[in-house]
Design an enzyme around this catalytic site. Structure first.
Site, mmCIF file in Angstrom:
data_model
loop_
_atom_site.group_PDB
_atom_site.id
_atom_site.type_symbol
_atom_site.label_atom_id
_atom_site.label_comp_id
_atom_site.label_asym_id
_atom_site.label_seq_id
_atom_site.Cartn_x
_atom_site.Cartn_y
_atom_site.Cartn_z
ATOM 1 N N THR A 184 -16.995 1.113 1.086
ATOM 2 C CA THR A 184 -15.590 1.267 1.514
ATOM 3 C C THR A 184 -15.350 2.754 1.792
ATOM 4 O OG1 THR A 184 -14.741 1.728 -0.701
ATOM 5 C CG2 THR A 184 -14.800 -0.588 -0.025
ATOM 6 N N VAL A 230 2.197 2.096 -6.641
ATOM 7 C CA VAL A 230 2.164 1.254 -7.844
ATOM 8 C C VAL A 230 2.459 2.064 -9.107
ATOM 9 C CG1 VAL A 230 0.581 -0.470 -6.889
ATOM 10 C CG2 VAL A 230 -0.350 1.505 -8.129
ATOM 11 N N LYS A 235 -10.615 2.525 -16.100
ATOM 12 C CA LYS A 235 -11.154 1.204 -15.765
ATOM 13 C C LYS A 235 -11.509 0.392 -17.023
ATOM 14 C CE LYS A 235 -10.745 1.439 -11.300
ATOM 15 N NZ LYS A 235 -9.783 0.579 -10.580
ATOM 16 N N ASP A 251 0.838 -1.207 0.000
ATOM 17 C CA ASP A 251 0.000 0.000 0.000
ATOM 18 C C ASP A 251 0.869 1.251 0.000
ATOM 19 O OD1 ASP A 251 -3.259 0.201 0.696
ATOM 20 O OD2 ASP A 251 -2.140 2.084 0.940
ATOM 21 N N ASN A 261 -5.209 -4.218 -7.107
ATOM 22 C CA ASN A 261 -6.402 -3.598 -6.516
ATOM 23 C C ASN A 261 -6.272 -2.087 -6.317
ATOM 24 O OD1 ASN A 261 -8.885 -3.558 -4.595
ATOM 25 N ND2 ASN A 261 -7.191 -2.792 -3.336
ATOM 26 N N TYR A 287 -11.793 8.234 -14.700
ATOM 27 C CA TYR A 287 -12.062 6.949 -14.038
ATOM 28 C C TYR A 287 -12.607 5.932 -15.045
ATOM 29 C CZ TYR A 287 -13.300 3.803 -10.201
ATOM 30 O OH TYR A 287 -13.386 2.722 -9.361
HETATM 31 N N1 NAD Z 1 -15.579 0.949 -3.504
HETATM 32 C C1 NAD Z 1 -16.229 0.886 -4.659
HETATM 33 O O1 NAD Z 1 -17.427 1.159 -4.725
HETATM 34 C C2 NAD Z 1 -15.508 0.449 -5.926
HETATM 35 C C3 NAD Z 1 -16.288 0.214 -7.058
HETATM 36 C C4 NAD Z 1 -15.655 -0.191 -8.233
HETATM 37 C C5 NAD Z 1 -14.276 -0.350 -8.252
HETATM 38 N N2 NAD Z 1 -13.540 -0.099 -7.138
HETATM 39 C C6 NAD Z 1 -12.089 -0.281 -7.250
HETATM 40 O O2 NAD Z 1 -11.643 -1.194 -6.257
HETATM 41 C C7 NAD Z 1 -10.321 -0.853 -5.833
HETATM 42 C C8 NAD Z 1 -10.291 -0.671 -4.324
HETATM 43 O O3 NAD Z 1 -11.241 0.330 -3.972
HETATM 44 P P1 NAD Z 1 -11.615 0.678 -2.457
HETATM 45 O O4 NAD Z 1 -13.011 1.154 -2.487
HETATM 46 O O5 NAD Z 1 -11.235 -0.445 -1.556
HETATM 47 O O6 NAD Z 1 -10.672 1.945 -2.224
HETATM 48 P P2 NAD Z 1 -10.014 2.564 -0.910
HETATM 49 O O7 NAD Z 1 -9.713 3.984 -1.249
HETATM 50 O O8 NAD Z 1 -10.836 2.275 0.291
HETATM 51 O O9 NAD Z 1 -8.641 1.739 -0.811
HETATM 52 C C9 NAD Z 1 -7.675 1.876 -1.810
HETATM 53 C C10 NAD Z 1 -6.301 1.579 -1.241
HETATM 54 O O10 NAD Z 1 -5.341 1.799 -2.285
HETATM 55 C C11 NAD Z 1 -4.265 2.522 -1.771
HETATM 56 N N3 NAD Z 1 -3.602 3.274 -2.833
HETATM 57 C C12 NAD Z 1 -4.016 4.421 -3.437
HETATM 58 N N4 NAD Z 1 -3.108 4.818 -4.337
HETATM 59 C C13 NAD Z 1 -2.094 3.918 -4.305
HETATM 60 C C14 NAD Z 1 -0.858 3.795 -4.992
HETATM 61 N N5 NAD Z 1 -0.471 4.717 -5.881
HETATM 62 N N6 NAD Z 1 -0.060 2.736 -4.716
HETATM 63 C C15 NAD Z 1 -0.438 1.817 -3.794
HETATM 64 N N7 NAD Z 1 -1.590 1.887 -3.100
HETATM 65 C C16 NAD Z 1 -2.403 2.928 -3.347
HETATM 66 C C17 NAD Z 1 -4.871 3.429 -0.706
HETATM 67 O O11 NAD Z 1 -3.891 3.865 0.231
HETATM 68 C C18 NAD Z 1 -5.922 2.515 -0.093
HETATM 69 O O12 NAD Z 1 -5.410 1.777 0.988
HETATM 70 C C19 NAD Z 1 -9.953 0.415 -6.609
HETATM 71 O O13 NAD Z 1 -9.200 0.063 -7.762
HETATM 72 C C20 NAD Z 1 -11.299 0.992 -7.007
HETATM 73 O O14 NAD Z 1 -11.228 1.804 -8.158
HETATM 74 C C21 NAD Z 1 -14.125 0.295 -5.970
#
Ligand code: NAD
Length: 254
Positions: free
Chosen positions: A190, A64, A159, A37, A90, A155
């Site tokens: 989340t 990342v 995606k 992370d 992720n 976004y």
């Molecule tokens: N929550 C939703 O509704 C949802 C819906 C569709 C897709 N997603 C996708 O699922 C994935 C996780 O989403 P989430 O809701 O758990 O998000 P979140 O923001 O709760 O968690 C994301 C994590 O990624 C880390 N992060 C951010 N930038 C980073 C980087 N450059 N390098 C390493 N780590 C990094 C953050 O510190 C955090 O811990 C994402 O790719 C998001 O786009 C989420």
């Protein structure tokens, strides 16, 4: 329960949200889990929590989007467990702003994390997996990689790019024993989602009305799909974008 006994898994953005649910689920299934992370301290704490529950877990910080950080995180996998069997791409950031108010930095940030980051990690993993003739990569796409909505052009593009990268790598590496799939989550409870709802940039009631199942997803529901995709039960599944969205992308009404 599906077993991932002894499998070496790297989960980016794994200290909270969907990544954490996947990390915990994989650990319970017997995998060795590296939590990566940008929030290195959060990753350390998350891995420590898994170790306290008698799971095999380690952590690594970094972005990342940084080629050097990605090289370093895979080196750490090599040093700690001698390689990798499962990569979960992720880590991601949201982007929600009228397009005419976006700066080029807004665009770049979304692409850097959501697309470049997925590519950099996939290549490092692919290098190792193609050589060992086995491996699984799971990329986190979104319903916004399948359909489009206003005020989220970066976004949506990032995606959709993840979805196409999934298919392109799947067909390139299928003959080498490497499977590549994506999950397209619907709105999931989340911190990422809560932040945009609290900021008034997303209307929770409108989401609930628009979702045929009438509720948000739980992170565990994404983790269950990630477990299936990583498991031998999915051994003929590659190049797929698995929507876990309560019917969102199937629904024609607005
Ligand atoms: N929550 C939703 O509704 C949802 C819906 C569709 C897709 N997603 C996708 O699922 C994935 C996780 O989403 P989430 O809701 O758990 O998000 P979140 O923001 O709760 O968690 C994301 C994590 O990624 C880390 N992060 C951010 N930038 C980073 C980087 N450059 N390098 C390493 N780590 C990094 C953050 O510190 C955090 O811990 C994402 O790719 C998001 O786009 C989420």
């Amino acid at each position: 329960m599906t077993s991932l006994q002894g499998q070496r898994a790297l989960i980016t953005g794994g200290q909270r949200g969907l990544g954490w649910a996947i990390a915990e689920t994989y650990a319970k299934a017997g995998a060795r889990v590296m939590i990566q992370d940008l929030d290195g301290k959060g990753a350390d704490e998350a891995a420590a929590g898994l170790r306290r529950a008698n799971h095999d877990a380690q952590s690594v910080g970094g972005s990342v989007a940084s080629a050097q950080d990605v090289t370093d995180m895979f080196k750490r996998m090599d040093e700690v467990w001698g390689g990798i069997d499962i990569l979960v791409n992720n880590a991601g950031v949201s982007q929600n702003k009228p397009t005419l108010e976006m700066s080029v930095e807004d665009w770049d940030r979304t692409m850097d994390v959501n697309l470049r980051g997925v590519f950099l990690c996939a290549v490092e993993a692919g290098r190792r997996m193609v050589k060992q003739k086995s491996g699984v990569i799971i990329n986190m796409s979104s319903i916004w990689g399948i359909v489009a909505g206003p005020t989220r052009v970066g976004y949506c593009v990032s995606k959709a790019g993840v979805a196409q990268m999934t298919k392109a790598l799947a067909v390139e590496w299928a003959a080498h024993g490497v499977r590549v799939n994506a999950i397209a989550p619907g709105y999931t409870e989340t911190k990422m989602l809560r932040d945009v709802i609290d900021a008034g940039r997303v209307d929770e009631q409108a989401i609930l009305r628009r979702t045929p199942m009438g509720r948000l997803a739980e992170p565990q529901e994404m983790a269950d799909m990630a477990l299936f995709l990583a498991s031998p039960q999915a051994k003929f599944v590659t190049g797929q974008i698995m929507a876990v969205d309560g019917g969102w992308t199937a629904y024609g009404y607005t």
